[in-house]
Motif scaffolding. Sequence first.
Motif, PDB file in Angstrom:
ATOM      1  N   ASP A  56      46.409  52.023  38.373  1.00 57.58           N
ATOM      2  CA  ASP A  56      44.912  52.216  38.976  1.00 57.58           C
ATOM      3  C   ASP A  56      43.911  52.142  37.657  1.00 57.58           C
ATOM      4  N   ARG A  57      44.352  52.661  36.633  1.00 52.10           N
ATOM      5  CA  ARG A  57      43.543  53.158  35.393  1.00 52.10           C
ATOM      6  C   ARG A  57      44.224  53.050  34.093  1.00 52.10           C
TER       7      ARG A  57
ATOM      8  N   GLY B 294      42.740  46.486  41.523  1.00 56.02           N
ATOM      9  CA  GLY B 294      41.380  46.873  41.833  1.00 56.02           C
ATOM     10  C   GLY B 294      41.049  45.998  42.938  1.00 56.02           C
ATOM     11  N   ASN B 295      39.829  45.458  43.060  1.00 55.03           N
ATOM     12  CA  ASN B 295      39.395  44.757  44.334  1.00 55.03           C
ATOM     13  C   ASN B 295      39.819  43.213  44.270  1.00 55.03           C
TER      14      ASN B 295
END
Length: 232
Positions: free
Chosen positions: A172-173, A194-195
């Motif tokens: 995620d990060r 992400g999206n």
Amino acid sequence: MDERQLEEIPGAAEAYEAERERRAAWVMDLRSRGVSDYAVLGALEAVDRKLFLYAKHQSHAYEDRAFPIDCGQMSTAPSMVGKICGLMELKGDHRILEIGTGSGYQSAILSKLAGEIVTLERYRTLAELAEDRIRSSKITNVTVIHGDGLSAVDEEEERGLFDRIILNGSVDRLPAFLLDDLHPGGKIFLPLRGNERLPVFTVFEKAGRSTEQKALGGFRFLPLTPGIAAKL
């Protein structure tokens, strides 16, 4: 196997030549699939992919596809390994940290392009198998560690600094502690969820006290799981 040994075994020279031609044709196919770095293509040709596959899949080693490996995981298609290694802009004296060893195939490719590889795998079974395969390939500049690549290293386990860090699974990060493991000017490559439809392969470059981020394109990756596996 040297020339004298090939001459002593009936059919060995012909089989060796056929294998060499098949591997060369495979490398040309990978080039047509977007692997453009000549050093990377040479590394792909030098590593015997069959050693990193189940016996039942070894006859398909020159197909550009992923195969299941132990612990419910999947290998990575050679063209994807080649593209990623090309994006890393590796040099012969680079020190690399790889998080997510898997079969060890990418570790073996990296060993032909950089000076030292430290690779972490959360599954003990995968780590041990990868180490056996790498040693069978007579590769000596790869260290396989059974450990969690998504946790900060204790000072007692300090592994030094790296020029490149690669995460073989989406997150995620960016794990911020990894920046502390980089030389100035070093780079971290990882797929960010992400999206987007696919995780975006992203590079973070350590520039003084700041970090520069750049998206390199979408790649299909499984999520990278933190922690050391309780079983397997």
